[in-house]
Design an enzyme around this catalytic site. Structure first.
Site, PDB file in Angstrom:
ATOM      1  N   SER A  71      -1.242   0.010  -7.532  1.00 15.75           N
ATOM      2  CA  SER A  71      -1.596   0.939  -8.620  1.00 15.75           C
ATOM      3  C   SER A  71      -1.082   2.360  -8.425  1.00 15.75           C
ATOM      4  O   SER A  71      -1.175   3.169  -9.356  1.00 15.75           O
ATOM      5  CB  SER A  71      -3.113   0.982  -8.791  1.00 15.75           C
ATOM      6  OG  SER A  71      -3.531  -0.167  -9.465  1.00 15.75           O
TER       7      SER A  71
ATOM      8  N   LYS B  94       1.220   3.389 -11.033  1.00 14.40           N
ATOM      9  CA  LYS B  94       0.767   3.821 -12.370  1.00 14.40           C
ATOM     10  C   LYS B  94       1.062   5.303 -12.601  1.00 14.40           C
ATOM     11  O   LYS B  94       1.206   5.738 -13.743  1.00 14.40           O
ATOM     12  CB  LYS B  94      -0.732   3.539 -12.535  1.00 14.40           C
ATOM     13  CG  LYS B  94      -1.072   2.045 -12.568  1.00 14.40           C
ATOM     14  CD  LYS B  94      -2.582   1.819 -12.487  1.00 14.40           C
ATOM     15  CE  LYS B  94      -2.943   0.335 -12.499  1.00 14.40           C
ATOM     16  NZ  LYS B  94      -4.375   0.103 -12.207  1.00 14.40           N
TER      17      LYS B  94
ATOM     18  N   TYR C 262       5.165  -4.506 -15.468  1.00 14.70           N
ATOM     19  CA  TYR C 262       4.015  -3.902 -14.765  1.00 14.70           C
ATOM     20  C   TYR C 262       3.920  -4.439 -13.333  1.00 14.70           C
ATOM     21  O   TYR C 262       3.759  -3.681 -12.373  1.00 14.70           O
ATOM     22  CB  TYR C 262       2.745  -4.192 -15.570  1.00 14.70           C
ATOM     23  CG  TYR C 262       1.446  -3.898 -14.864  1.00 14.70           C
ATOM     24  CD1 TYR C 262       1.002  -2.589 -14.670  1.00 14.70           C
ATOM     25  CD2 TYR C 262       0.642  -4.939 -14.379  1.00 14.70           C
ATOM     26  CE1 TYR C 262      -0.191  -2.324 -14.014  1.00 14.70           C
ATOM     27  CE2 TYR C 262      -0.555  -4.681 -13.731  1.00 14.70           C
ATOM     28  CZ  TYR C 262      -0.961  -3.379 -13.548  1.00 14.70           C
ATOM     29  OH  TYR C 262      -2.138  -3.114 -12.894  1.00 14.70           O
TER      30      TYR C 262
ATOM     31  N   TYR D   5     -10.654   5.227  -9.845  1.00 14.53           N
ATOM     32  CA  TYR D   5     -11.528   4.398 -10.698  1.00 14.53           C
ATOM     33  C   TYR D   5     -12.985   4.824 -10.601  1.00 14.53           C
ATOM     34  O   TYR D   5     -13.288   6.016 -10.713  1.00 14.53           O
ATOM     35  CB  TYR D   5     -11.372   2.906 -10.348  1.00 14.53           C
ATOM     36  CG  TYR D   5      -9.966   2.521  -9.998  1.00 14.53           C
ATOM     37  CD1 TYR D   5      -8.968   2.561 -10.971  1.00 14.53           C
ATOM     38  CD2 TYR D   5      -9.608   2.153  -8.704  1.00 14.53           C
ATOM     39  CE1 TYR D   5      -7.658   2.222 -10.661  1.00 14.53           C
ATOM     40  CE2 TYR D   5      -8.301   1.816  -8.389  1.00 14.53           C
ATOM     41  CZ  TYR D   5      -7.340   1.856  -9.369  1.00 14.53           C
ATOM     42  OH  TYR D   5      -6.062   1.534  -9.055  1.00 14.53           O
TER      43      TYR D   5
ATOM     44  N   VAL E 126      -4.342  -1.362  -4.463  1.00 15.82           N
ATOM     45  CA  VAL E 126      -4.979  -2.429  -3.682  1.00 15.82           C
ATOM     46  C   VAL E 126      -4.123  -2.905  -2.497  1.00 15.82           C
ATOM     47  O   VAL E 126      -4.567  -3.740  -1.719  1.00 15.82           O
ATOM     48  CB  VAL E 126      -5.413  -3.650  -4.534  1.00 15.82           C
ATOM     49  CG1 VAL E 126      -6.564  -3.304  -5.452  1.00 15.82           C
ATOM     50  CG2 VAL E 126      -4.242  -4.238  -5.301  1.00 15.82           C
TER      51      VAL E 126
HETATM   52  N1  GLN Z   1      -1.377  -5.053  -9.550  1.00 16.14           N
HETATM   53  C1  GLN Z   1      -2.784  -4.840  -9.372  1.00 16.14           C
HETATM   54  C2  GLN Z   1      -3.549  -5.446 -10.529  1.00 16.14           C
HETATM   55  O1  GLN Z   1      -3.038  -5.460 -11.627  1.00 16.14           O
HETATM   56  C3  GLN Z   1      -3.046  -3.378  -9.253  1.00 16.14           C
HETATM   57  C4  GLN Z   1      -4.492  -3.054  -9.024  1.00 16.14           C
HETATM   58  C5  GLN Z   1      -4.709  -1.899  -8.084  1.00 16.14           C
HETATM   59  O2  GLN Z   1      -3.893  -1.570  -7.232  1.00 16.14           O
HETATM   60  N2  GLN Z   1      -5.883  -1.314  -8.171  1.00 16.14           N
HETATM   61  O3  GLN Z   1      -4.631  -5.926 -10.383  1.00 16.14           O
END
Ligand code: GLN
Length: 302
Positions: A61, A64, A186, A238, A256
């Site tokens: 993430s 993002k 993505y 988050y 993650v």
């Molecule tokens: N690729 C992961 C997902 O879509 C990214 C989530 C994350 O890093 N929090 O669940």
């Protein structure tokens, strides 16, 4: 700084074993849990690092932020017609709020919001994955950065929840492209493999009023940069963004894969990595390391 980083890693290393490596993406489940690295990059171009700071990991993430920067670059303020910049108070992959709020994601850092941003980018770039990869390479002046095809494929095979979010948004007319194609992009972004050193360098423009010293480009205006940092500070972790503000006090973004980046505006960019996650999906040891570093140098922006 160098001896401080070594000291901090020694202090937090005993916490390894308390978290859990993400395994809902099978390709990530096999990562060795006892790895730990940190890199700090100063606005003067000085690099400090300790532990496994040169080891590649899945940025997940953290990507993002790069997608959002690309979208702001070509679409500007208009992106906020499609999503908000409010903290969600929900886990990154939650769907409940999305239904209540009629398919308009709270912010670009929860999965639904990142998917809308990818949808916007998909309509602007002929090859979104390559343009993202090249953008990231420029940001940290490392032409070797690639996306891990196995991780991306593993995510695609286990895409149910992200696909559900995208189709739900489509049902509310807030998703315009082909869902499967956007999901592919993505996952490709999430699967980029980078080290703490790469990421600390790549985020340095956010500490530098939007200017990237590596490519010589003004990536964002100073105003857009403070706005982006504010979204990281309020939503980057988050439903743990409040805890991160309390303990670390910096704009930050987690993934993650166990990475967390943080920005000390006007001074430094930092990346810490340790694959074991806490219940909110953020690096347990990484968070502790950043908390200690921020407290010792008095970095909190608050
Ligand atoms: N690729 C992961 C997902 O879509 C990214 C989530 C994350 O890093 N929090 O669940």
């Amino acid at each position: 700084m160098q001896s401080l980083l070594n000291e901090i890693l020694d202090e937090v290393r005993p916490l390894i074993g308390q978290g859990k490596v993400a395994n809902y993406i099978p390709a990530l489940g096999g990562v060795k849990p006892n790895q730990l690295g940190i890199a700090v990059y100063s606005n003067d171009g000085e690099l400090y690092h300790a532990g496994d700071a040169g080891t590649l990991f899945s940025i997940q993430s953290i990507s993002k932020v790069f997608s959002l920067v690309q979208a702001i670059g070509h679409t500007g303020e208009d992106i906020w017609q499609r999503l908000g910049h409010e903290p969600s108070g929900q886990p990154f992959n939650s769907l409940v709020q999305l239904e209540f709020e009629r398919g308009r994601p709270r912010n670009p850092f929860i999965n639904a919001g990142a998917l809308v941003i990818c949808d916007i980018n998909q309509s602007r770039f002929a090859a979104p994955s390559l343009s993202m990869r090249d953008f990231v390479r420029r940001l940290c002046s490392n032409p070797k950065i690639v996306s891990d095809a196995m991780v991306a494929e593993s995510e695609y095979q286990h895409r149910s929840r992200n696909a559900a979010a995208a189709y739900l948004m489509k049902s509310f007319d807030n998703f315009h492209g082909d869902v499967e194609a956007v999901l592919r992009s993505y996952f490709h972004h999430c699967a980029l493999s980078m080290s703490c050193i790469d990421l600390a360098k790549a985020f340095s423009f956010l500490a530098h009023e939007g200017f990237c010293v590596h490519s010589g480009e003004q990536i964002l205006t100073p105003r857009q940069t403070t706005q982006l940092n504010s979204i990281m500070a309020t939503s980057g972790l988050y439903d743990e963004a409040g805890n991160f503000a309390y303990r670390v006090g910096l704009p930050g973004k987690s993934g993650v894969g166990g990475g967390i980046v943080a920005v000390v505006p006007g001074q430094f960019s930092v990346c810490v990595w340790s694959p074991e996650l806490n219940a909110a999906g953020n690096s347990l040891v990484g968070m502790a390391a950043l908390e200690k570093l921020s407290a010792r140098i008095n970095w909190s922006v608050f």
